[in-house]
Motif scaffolding. Structure first.
Motif, PDB file in Angstrom:
ATOM      1  N   TRP A  95       0.957  -1.069  -0.019  1.00 50.16           N
ATOM      2  CA  TRP A  95       0.079   0.088  -0.113  1.00 50.16           C
ATOM      3  C   TRP A  95       0.855   1.222   0.076  1.00 50.16           C
ATOM      4  O   TRP A  95       0.555   2.237  -0.687  1.00 50.16           O
ATOM      5  N   ILE A 130      -7.469   5.801  -9.016  1.00 45.44           N
ATOM      6  CA  ILE A 130      -8.510   4.956  -8.289  1.00 45.44           C
ATOM      7  C   ILE A 130      -8.453   3.584  -8.580  1.00 45.44           C
ATOM      8  O   ILE A 130      -8.494   2.684  -7.778  1.00 45.44           O
ATOM      9  N   PRO A 131      -8.281   3.310 -10.025  1.00 51.41           N
ATOM     10  CA  PRO A 131      -8.329   2.059 -10.210  1.00 51.41           C
ATOM     11  C   PRO A 131      -7.073   1.209  -9.621  1.00 51.41           C
ATOM     12  O   PRO A 131      -7.128  -0.032  -9.450  1.00 51.41           O
ATOM     13  N   THR A 132      -6.070   1.990  -9.406  1.00 53.52           N
ATOM     14  CA  THR A 132      -4.923   1.409  -8.954  1.00 53.52           C
ATOM     15  C   THR A 132      -5.098   1.087  -7.510  1.00 53.52           C
ATOM     16  O   THR A 132      -4.731  -0.018  -7.291  1.00 53.52           O
ATOM     17  N   VAL A 177      -7.956   0.164  -6.353  1.00 51.95           N
ATOM     18  CA  VAL A 177      -8.899  -0.910  -6.156  1.00 51.95           C
ATOM     19  C   VAL A 177      -8.235  -2.209  -6.445  1.00 51.95           C
ATOM     20  O   VAL A 177      -8.434  -3.237  -5.738  1.00 51.95           O
ATOM     21  N   VAL A 178      -7.498  -2.451  -7.357  1.00 53.98           N
ATOM     22  CA  VAL A 178      -6.817  -3.636  -7.733  1.00 53.98           C
ATOM     23  C   VAL A 178      -5.618  -3.991  -6.745  1.00 53.98           C
ATOM     24  O   VAL A 178      -5.592  -4.971  -6.298  1.00 53.98           O
ATOM     25  N   ALA A 190      -6.380  -3.308  -3.481  1.00 56.16           N
ATOM     26  CA  ALA A 190      -6.934  -3.696  -2.256  1.00 56.16           C
ATOM     27  C   ALA A 190      -7.310  -5.350  -2.726  1.00 56.16           C
ATOM     28  O   ALA A 190      -7.695  -6.143  -1.787  1.00 56.16           O
ATOM     29  N   LEU A 191      -7.491  -5.718  -3.889  1.00 60.03           N
ATOM     30  CA  LEU A 191      -8.124  -6.969  -4.218  1.00 60.03           C
ATOM     31  C   LEU A 191      -6.973  -8.221  -4.297  1.00 60.03           C
ATOM     32  O   LEU A 191      -7.411  -9.407  -4.137  1.00 60.03           O
TER      33      LEU A 191
END
Length: 431
Positions: free
Chosen positions: A310, A411-413, A415-416, A418-419
């Motif tokens: 992170w 934002i997409p960075t 999200v992925v 976190a997954l």
């Protein structure tokens, strides 16, 4: 025998790794930065439009996207060491061809054609050098040196868009010929790569595991088998999403940032000279990148990839805010611009370390060389697709609002990030 054979079951002494890892990843980075970034600055200075530059140079990512198609052949024919030495010689020759073409009419189309050949050669060099890295090092050494390899890869990028750009600009000012400087730059690159080929023939070790594997006549069948095994990996769709989206903002920024730095102030740019861009990227940026890359590798080796993920995802995106500031304020101070670029470069060096090690984690196991090549294919796709529309988007929005969009593209960075699932022990040096 020019170099001793390494026992694959014993860790190679660290001083020996320093003899070839820096030069190998510097040589991996140079052709990449030439076709992706130096070409952008050259075409801008030779009056090609932003949209044409971004579109056509983004297409040069395609060989890096599809390189997994021939990665099995690299495994099956000769050794990774053979491929590295031979390809560096070929790349040197192609740089010489570019030097000859630049003064000719229709240079744009002709140099693009040679850049395509360079991109294919560089993509194959990537396969062999990354495979060699994994074969020659133990896992904890791979983690410890991931920052070093990333640093020297990025040092090559900064050399390409820094020192070599500065040289081209200086020669232009001295001679009044806008093309002569670029001819000299590519002549220098040609000599450099022929010399690197000779050096690596001496310096690269010969791991016992570096040998031809399989039948070259079964490349397609082997690729389908290997790709099938890759697709069956656990959580592979999330992994692919991470590879495609982790650098979503950076993929757009990297095509436009050099254009922004050199474009005229009345067009929304900073109006830097060619030498100014070279100095800021090649000196200030390089020092910052060195700190970021080494810090990233050291922290992952100590704490593992999971704990660092992170902070690194933040580091690769938050510094994009400096370009928002630069675009709205358009400062005249080269020192202030240099500090802003250094901050962004340090964040990139730190954050990209996680991406590289994650690819190593995914590729680990059977067919690690080919599976790593597949990962880097997705990495290239993650840069190519956003880059294709970045020039058009910048011309539509203007520099200021384009850089605002780049920050939103983080934002997409997140999200992925976190997954994905990461073993807490992966990348951490055993106590």
């Amino acid at each position: 025998m020019t170099s001793e054979i390494v026992n694959s079951k014993q860790a190679t002494p660290v001083p020996e790794l320093w003899r070839w890892i820096p030069s190998l990843y510097f040589s991996q980075g140079i052709p990449y930065v030439v076709v992706m970034t130096l070409s952008v600055i050259m075409y801008k200075k030779l009056d090609i439009s932003n949209s044409d530059i971004a579109f056509y140079t983004s297409l040069l990512y395609l060989p890096f996207v599809i390189k997994p198609l021939w990665a099995p052949f690299v495994d099956m024919y000769k050794t990774k060491r053979f491929w590295i030495i031979t390809l560096e010689l070929l790349i040197g020759a192609l740089f010489g061809v570019v030097a000859l073409i630049i003064p000719m009419p229709g240079f744009f189309q002709a140099t693009l054609l040679v850049f395509w050949l360079l991109a294919f050669s560089a993509a194959t060099h990537d396969i062999s050098s990354d495979g060699f890295y994994m074969l020659a090092l133990e896992q904890h050494q791979q983690a410890a040196f991931v920052g070093v390899r990333s640093m020297f890869f990025r040092m090559a990028m900064l050399t390409g868009q820094g020192a070599l750009v500065y040289l081209a600009g200086t020669l232009r000012d001295l001679t009044g010929n806008p093309r002569l400087g670029w001819v000299v730059v590519f002549a220098v690159l040609s000599v450099m790569f022929i010399s690197l080929s000779a050096y690596h023939k001496y310096a690269l070790p010969q791991p016992a595991s570096d040998r031809a594997q399989g039948d070259p006549n079964q490349v397609l069948a082997t690729f389908l088998t290997i790709f099938g095994k890759f697709i069956k990996k656990k959580n592979v769709l999330i992994s692919i999403a991470f590879l495609l989206l982790y650098r979503f903002g950076e993929a757009q920024l990297v095509k436009i940032a050099p254009l922004f730095l050199v474009d005229a102030v009345d067009k929304g740019g900073l109006g830097l000279t060619t030498q100014g861009v070279g100095l800021i990227y090649g000196s200030i940026g390089m020092g910052a990148l060195t700190v970021g890359g080494l810090a990233g590798g050291a922290l992952i080796a100590r704490f593992g990839l999971k704990r660092c993920l992170w902070p690194m995802a933040m580091a690769i995106n938050v510094p994009h805010l400096v370009y928002v500031y630069l675009a709205f304020v358009q400062p005249h101070s080269d020192i202030l611009i240099g500090i802003a670029v250094a901050f962004e470069q340090m964040g990139y060096g730190f954050g990209f370390t996680a991406y590289v090690l994650y690819m190593i984690m995914i590729a680990d196991g059977e067919h690690k060389t080919a599976h790593y090549a597949i990962c880097t294919g997705f990495m290239a796709m993650s840069m190519m697709l956003p880059g294709l529309f970045s020039g058009w988007l910048q011309e539509l929005l203007g520099y200021s609002h384009f850089f605002v969009w780049i920050c939103i593209a983080a934002i997409p960075t997140f999200v992925v990030t976190a997954l994905i699932k990461v073993d807490p022990a992966f990348g951490k040096k055993a106590e």
